[in-house]
Design an enzyme around this catalytic site. Structure first.
Site, mmCIF file in Angstrom:
data_model
loop_
_atom_site.group_PDB
_atom_site.id
_atom_site.type_symbol
_atom_site.label_atom_id
_atom_site.label_comp_id
_atom_site.label_asym_id
_atom_site.label_seq_id
_atom_site.Cartn_x
_atom_site.Cartn_y
_atom_site.Cartn_z
ATOM 1 N N ASP A 139 0.821 -1.214 0.000
ATOM 2 C CA ASP A 139 0.000 0.000 0.000
ATOM 3 C C ASP A 139 0.855 1.265 0.000
ATOM 4 O O ASP A 139 1.363 1.680 1.033
ATOM 5 C CB ASP A 139 -0.920 -0.014 1.225
ATOM 6 C CG ASP A 139 -1.950 1.095 1.164
ATOM 7 O OD1 ASP A 139 -1.935 1.873 0.195
ATOM 8 O OD2 ASP A 139 -2.764 1.193 2.089
ATOM 9 N N ASP A 163 -1.356 5.112 -6.151
ATOM 10 C CA ASP A 163 -1.642 4.355 -4.933
ATOM 11 C C ASP A 163 -1.874 2.890 -5.253
ATOM 12 O O ASP A 163 -2.886 2.520 -5.844
ATOM 13 C CB ASP A 163 -2.887 4.950 -4.247
ATOM 14 C CG ASP A 163 -3.251 4.188 -2.982
ATOM 15 O OD1 ASP A 163 -2.404 3.417 -2.483
ATOM 16 O OD2 ASP A 163 -4.376 4.362 -2.494
#
Ligand SMILES: *[C@@H]1O[C@H](CO)[C@@H](O)[C@H](O)[C@H]1NC(C)=O
Ligand SMILES: *[C@@H]1O[C@H](CO)[C@@H](O)[C@H](O)[C@H]1NC(C)=O
Ligand SMILES: *[C@@H]1O[C@H](CO)[C@@H](O)[C@H](O)[C@H]1NC(C)=O
Ligand SMILES: *[C@@H]1O[C@H](CO)[C@@H](O)[C@H](O)[C@H]1NC(C)=O
Length: 450
Positions: free
Chosen positions: A92, A311
């Site tokens: 992440d 992301d």
């Protein structure tokens, strides 16, 4: 901000079955060439680097496999503690803190039924971070609270963290523990020991965002890169992509070099967006035509709103309505004349636009979606990175870009475009932290020579 759960099964274009066939397996050494001399050059450089820098053992590269999951994210294998307890972590780049479920009586609301937990009491290297430990400032930077002494003359523990994560949240205590990645171990790593969460995927979270608590900062990484395999391999343990930490820079080889765009800073002073990797997106084109997106959506303003981030924890790219409405219009204009829109599929999936290809599925030409970055780097996405069939055997495709029905203002803060992992499939992507730039190239990411 991260992790949209995919609610429907995805099926890819029968036109592109060759994605997993006849590969050169370039991924264990993503920069390797057909030239054996080049490989020798690389291994010699690596060896020289180790001899010349005997104390910098953590700057040697680490290669890890990453696997796609049906919950929408990609995981990497890690382990914590002594003896090591293996634990999958979700890759992440939109999170700072690394955290794991951390007790047998873990409370998790709206979570998968079987979530493994790390057990600190089985590890002899687990320490609760005290409130005087500089690591405590990472999670409570503004705290002016005095630390009191307990009866054992130990300073009290650092106050619990509470963070919102994707569509959920988590709370727990900060631990100092040994992190193990591949054959390397990192003692005294600050990791969140979560006791209670809401909507968590079946893994811990690996925080590859910016900020002092993140993995790149704690491990002093100069760069990291990943190559995400197609989502068609969800939950398939036999094929994986890669994550490489601190990769050595090989001799520039024009044949497989990356194209770069600089990372940008969010100008807002309050720092809440400083965890994200902002890039300069100049324009989006659909079928070669520029989509009319307002400038303020592409560039973060003084209040922190707007701008574009990358992301890996978001599945489908999110686009704020101010930018999404013109994007939708561009696809409707370009495809809608030829195929009927399927409003039923749009209602069912939440995605827009959806088109019914009828009998022609698999044989159609769809307009190219391209992202043009500052510095001239263009990401010309393959069609399977932005259209997906809504189900097995369906003739309906939807644009895999998520938006909400907002009122069009950017005042809710945060980035207006979040480039998600679905759009990064089969791209080799590099976060060069030393030179503050984002690099990429299209390539197959399957690493199947395990
Ligand atoms: C911690 O456990 C490992 C075995 O898992 C052992 O080798 C080591 O000596 C232990 N360390 C301490 C400080 O007890
Ligand atoms: C912290 O301790 C110092 C010295 O003991 C004291 O002057 C200060 O008022 C205390 N601050 C708080 C917020 O309690
Ligand atoms: C990273 O650098 C800091 C400061 O130079 C050092 O204290 C720390 O031990 C380093 N961490 C690793 C994992 O090399
Ligand atoms: C589109 O809808 C019309 C009317 O419902 C129908 O006649 C036509 O066959 C449809 N076209 C395709 C490509 O499905």
């Amino acid at each position: 901000m991260s992790l949209l759960i995919i609610l429907f099964s995805l099926l890819f274009f029968p036109k592109y079955p060759s994605l997993c066939l006849g590969l050169r397996l370039p991924l264990r050494h993503p920069q390797s060439s057909d030239n054996p001399l080049h490989d020798l050059y690389r291994s010699s450089l690596l060896r020289a680097h180790r001899i010349k820098n005997p104390h910098s053992k953590h700057s040697s590269p680490i290669a890890l496999s990453v696997s796609p999951h049906s919950y929408g994210g990609y995981s990497l294998p890690a382990a914590f503690g002594t003896p090591p307890q293996p634990f999958p972590l979700l890759l992440d780049t939109g999170s700072q803190l690394t955290w794991i479920p951390c007790t047998t009586s873990y409370l998790c609301h709206s979570c998968p039924s079987r979530i493994p937990a790390f057990l600190p009491k089985l590890s002899n290297t687990s320490r609760l971070v005290g409130c005087r430990n500089p690591k405590c400032k990472w999670i409570h930077p503004a705290s002016t609270r005095n630390c009191s002494q307990t009866r054992q003359q130990q300073p009290e523990a650092c106050s619990p963290y509470f963070i919102t994560y994707g569509s959920g949240s988590t709370a727990g205590l900060l631990l100092s523990e040994t992190l193990r990645l591949s054959d390397q171990s990192f003692p005294d790593f600050g990791v969140g020991c979560s006791l209670i969460s809401d909507r968590q995927p079946a893994a811990g979270i690996a925080g590859f965002g910016r900020g002092s608590v993140s993995i790149p900062a704690q491990l002093n990484l100069t760069r990291f890169s990943y190559c995400l395999i197609s989502r068609r391999f969800d939950e398939n343990p036999d094929v994986t992509g890669t994550l490489i930490l601190n990769e050595e820079k090989p001799n520039p080889n024009p044949k497989n070099s990356l194209i770069y765009t600089p990372f940008l800073k969010n100008p807002s002073i309050d720092g809440v967006f400083s965890v994200y990797y902002y890039v300069g997106l100049r324009k989006i084109t659909v079928g070669g035509k520029k989509v009319k997106i307002p400038h303020r959506a592409l560039v973060a303003g003084p209040d922190g709103g707007g701008g574009v981030i990358v992301d890996s924890g978001t599945t489908f790219t999110y686009v704020h309505p101010t930018a999404f409405d013109p994007l939708l219009a561009a696809f409707v204009e370009s495809v809608g004349g030829e195929f009927n829109r399927s409003l039923a599929a749009e209602e069912g999936t939440g995605l827009r636009p959806c088109f019914d290809l009828g009998e022609e599925r698999g044989a159609v030409r769809l307009p190219e979606l391209a992202l043009h970055f500052k510095g001239g780097a263009a990401m010309r996405l393959p069609v399977e990175n932005y259209f997906a069939f809504v189900g097995r055997g369906s003739s309906v495709i939807c644009l895999t870009v998520a938006s909400d029905g907002g009122d069009g203002s950017l005042g809710d803060g945060g980035p207006s475009i979040i480039l998600g992992s679905f759009q990064q499939q089969n791209y080799y992507v590099e976060y060069d932290l030393e030179r503050e730039r984002f690099g990429f190239r299209q390539q197959s990411c399957v690493m199947s020579d395990k």
